[in-house]
Design an enzyme around this catalytic site. Structure first.
Site, PDB file in Angstrom:
ATOM      1  N   HIS A 107     -61.312 -32.246  13.755  1.00 41.03           N
ATOM      2  CA  HIS A 107     -60.262 -31.450  12.745  1.00 41.03           C
ATOM      3  C   HIS A 107     -61.740 -31.576  11.414  1.00 41.03           C
ATOM      4  O   HIS A 107     -61.673 -30.297  10.414  1.00 41.03           O
ATOM      5  CB  HIS A 107     -59.206 -32.641  11.781  1.00 41.03           C
ATOM      6  CG  HIS A 107     -58.916 -32.461  10.439  1.00 41.03           C
ATOM      7  ND1 HIS A 107     -57.548 -31.458  10.423  1.00 41.03           N
ATOM      8  CD2 HIS A 107     -58.939 -32.504   9.467  1.00 41.03           C
ATOM      9  CE1 HIS A 107     -57.390 -31.751   8.878  1.00 41.03           C
ATOM     10  NE2 HIS A 107     -57.705 -32.069   8.626  1.00 41.03           N
ATOM     11  N   GLU A 108     -62.501 -32.594  11.110  1.00 36.21           N
ATOM     12  CA  GLU A 108     -63.205 -32.882   9.863  1.00 36.21           C
ATOM     13  C   GLU A 108     -64.258 -31.898   9.783  1.00 36.21           C
ATOM     14  O   GLU A 108     -64.986 -31.315   9.219  1.00 36.21           O
ATOM     15  CB  GLU A 108     -63.863 -33.799   9.949  1.00 36.21           C
ATOM     16  CG  GLU A 108     -63.275 -34.737   9.480  1.00 36.21           C
ATOM     17  CD  GLU A 108     -62.238 -34.892   7.960  1.00 36.21           C
ATOM     18  OE1 GLU A 108     -62.158 -34.937   7.080  1.00 36.21           O
ATOM     19  OE2 GLU A 108     -61.153 -35.719   7.828  1.00 36.21           O
ATOM     20  N   HIS A 111     -63.197 -28.613   9.478  1.00 33.82           N
ATOM     21  CA  HIS A 111     -63.420 -28.293   7.653  1.00 33.82           C
ATOM     22  C   HIS A 111     -64.489 -27.358   7.308  1.00 33.82           C
ATOM     23  O   HIS A 111     -64.242 -26.965   6.119  1.00 33.82           O
ATOM     24  CB  HIS A 111     -62.912 -30.085   6.866  1.00 33.82           C
ATOM     25  CG  HIS A 111     -61.599 -30.359   6.213  1.00 33.82           C
ATOM     26  ND1 HIS A 111     -60.740 -29.599   5.943  1.00 33.82           N
ATOM     27  CD2 HIS A 111     -61.091 -31.600   6.258  1.00 33.82           C
ATOM     28  CE1 HIS A 111     -59.338 -29.959   6.304  1.00 33.82           C
ATOM     29  NE2 HIS A 111     -59.336 -30.767   6.349  1.00 33.82           N
ATOM     30  N   GLU A 168     -56.377 -27.596   6.022  1.00 34.44           N
ATOM     31  CA  GLU A 168     -56.015 -29.091   6.894  1.00 34.44           C
ATOM     32  C   GLU A 168     -55.719 -28.218   7.934  1.00 34.44           C
ATOM     33  O   GLU A 168     -55.542 -28.518   9.248  1.00 34.44           O
ATOM     34  CB  GLU A 168     -54.616 -29.509   6.037  1.00 34.44           C
ATOM     35  CG  GLU A 168     -54.977 -30.405   4.531  1.00 34.44           C
ATOM     36  CD  GLU A 168     -56.133 -31.483   5.379  1.00 34.44           C
ATOM     37  OE1 GLU A 168     -56.382 -31.424   6.374  1.00 34.44           O
ATOM     38  OE2 GLU A 168     -57.044 -31.396   4.150  1.00 34.44           O
ATOM     39  N   ASP A 172     -56.079 -28.491  11.495  1.00 33.32           N
ATOM     40  CA  ASP A 172     -55.740 -29.306  12.837  1.00 33.32           C
ATOM     41  C   ASP A 172     -55.976 -28.846  14.212  1.00 33.32           C
ATOM     42  O   ASP A 172     -56.418 -29.133  14.949  1.00 33.32           O
ATOM     43  CB  ASP A 172     -55.085 -29.630  12.886  1.00 33.32           C
ATOM     44  CG  ASP A 172     -54.012 -30.640  10.940  1.00 33.32           C
ATOM     45  OD1 ASP A 172     -54.739 -31.753  10.966  1.00 33.32           O
ATOM     46  OD2 ASP A 172     -53.156 -30.764  10.204  1.00 33.32           O
ATOM     47  N   HIS A 231     -51.927 -31.033   2.961  1.00 36.18           N
ATOM     48  CA  HIS A 231     -51.949 -31.251   4.236  1.00 36.18           C
ATOM     49  C   HIS A 231     -50.448 -31.272   4.098  1.00 36.18           C
ATOM     50  O   HIS A 231     -49.219 -31.520   3.381  1.00 36.18           O
ATOM     51  CB  HIS A 231     -52.238 -33.209   4.405  1.00 36.18           C
ATOM     52  CG  HIS A 231     -53.161 -33.865   4.237  1.00 36.18           C
ATOM     53  ND1 HIS A 231     -53.812 -34.389   2.501  1.00 36.18           N
ATOM     54  CD2 HIS A 231     -54.222 -34.057   5.027  1.00 36.18           C
ATOM     55  CE1 HIS A 231     -55.216 -34.068   2.871  1.00 36.18           C
ATOM     56  NE2 HIS A 231     -55.397 -34.338   4.083  1.00 36.18           N
ATOM     57  N   ARG A 237     -47.499 -30.755  11.334  1.00 34.35           N
ATOM     58  CA  ARG A 237     -49.135 -30.903  11.620  1.00 34.35           C
ATOM     59  C   ARG A 237     -49.410 -31.346  13.250  1.00 34.35           C
ATOM     60  O   ARG A 237     -50.690 -30.862  14.155  1.00 34.35           O
ATOM     61  CB  ARG A 237     -50.044 -31.788  10.874  1.00 34.35           C
ATOM     62  CG  ARG A 237     -50.561 -31.743  10.227  1.00 34.35           C
ATOM     63  CD  ARG A 237     -51.024 -32.991   8.649  1.00 34.35           C
ATOM     64  NE  ARG A 237     -52.399 -33.040   9.478  1.00 34.35           N
ATOM     65  CZ  ARG A 237     -53.533 -33.875   8.875  1.00 34.35           C
ATOM     66  NH1 ARG A 237     -52.951 -34.717   7.981  1.00 34.35           N
ATOM     67  NH2 ARG A 237     -54.703 -33.456   8.960  1.00 34.35           N
TER      68      ARG A 237
HETATM   69 ZN   LIG Z   1     -58.712 -32.874   6.215  1.00 28.24          ZN
END
Ligand SMILES: [Zn+2]
Length: 271
Positions: A107-108, A111, A168, A172, A231, A237
């Site tokens: 996920h990061e 980003h 976000e 995900d 988020h 999510r």
């Molecule tokens: Zn995030």
């Protein structure tokens, strides 16, 4: 590829400890404690003005159970707080760790390539480094995800703002896919891990993400999130990215018309 190559991971805690000795904390004074902590953060930030950039600085404290991507420094940061159960557990089986902290790491990383992060180049400069054609396709793929979340309601008439939660949600979707690929790669050349409680390793991976990400949250707080939080709620999510993944459909042998399987013409894939 250049941007991936210059990613800087920070894990656990900073090389240099901050000195908190001037922050007065009293057990019986929560509000004053909170203000004292806020004051420390502001003064600590102000202390950087006029000095050379210190890339060893962290935006979160070590015990924080969270993580972040900083596009200006092209770095991903995982404080010690998130590296404990249920996010990461040294004693857990691989499927569970890949499905929880693995997805968070993916996920990061994603980003760096979401609707915001993609605006920064491999050195963290805000500039367009995309070909026209790539950018167009990237935006079209993002629009699919934004449209998906516009259709998620918490109550009649109150739904996610697809553009607000786009970054976000790209994170995900990319994170779940990346971590699943990494998990599959980790299985190569080894004896297949056993099923647990009747669930295959692939099913355990997805269950781990749902168990970590899922939460119980009041409707009032969800309404605030719909308006202001980038988020999506925990429920979406989980449902959002997994219903886009053919790997999820395969793992649980879902029929094509299952609610957890988005129809082929609506299935989103950004990365
Ligand atoms: Zn995030």
């Amino acid at each position: 590829m250049a941007k991936i190559a210059t990613f800087n991971p920070k894990i656990g805690y900073p090389d240099k400890w901050k000195d908190y000795s001037k922050v007065a904390i009293r057990r019986e004074a929560f509000f004053e404690d909170y203000l004292a902590a806020r004051r420390f953060v502001v003064e600590d930030d102000h202390g950087t003005i006029g000095k050379p950039v210190d890339r060893s600085r962290w935006d979160m404290t070590p015990p924080t159970s969270n993580a972040y991507y900083n596009p200006l420094w092209n770095e991903i940061v995982f404080p010690a707080g998130i590296l404990q159960p249920p996010g990461f557990d040294n004693h857990a089986i691989d499927a569970v760790n890949y499905g929880s902290i693995g997805v968070a790491i993916g996920h990061e990383i994603s980003h760096g390539f979401d609707d915001q992060g993609a605006k920064f180049d491999y050195l963290g400069r805000l500039r367009n480094w995309w070909t026209d054609n790539d950018l167009k396709q990237f935006q079209e793929r993002g629009a699919c995800v934004a449209d998906q979340f516009e259709h998620y309601f918490i109550e009649p008439g109150v739904h996610h703002n697809g553009k607000l939660v786009l970054g976000e949600s790209i994170g995900d979707l990319g994170g779940a896919k990346l971590a699943y690929m990494a998990f599959e790669k980790s299985l190569e050349g080894k004896p297949r891990p056993p099923d647990v409680d009747g669930f295959t390793p692939e099913q355990q991976f997805f269950i781990a993400w749902a168990q970590w990400r899922g939460d119980a949250i009041r409707i009032e707080e969800q309404r605030v999130m719909m308006l202001a939080d980038p988020h999506p709620t925990g429920k979406f999510r989980v449902i959002g990215p997994l219903s886009n993944l053919p790997e999820f459909q395969q793992a649980f042998s879902c029929k094509a018309e299952s609610r957890m399987v988005r129809p082929a013409d609506k299935r989103c894939e950004v990365w």
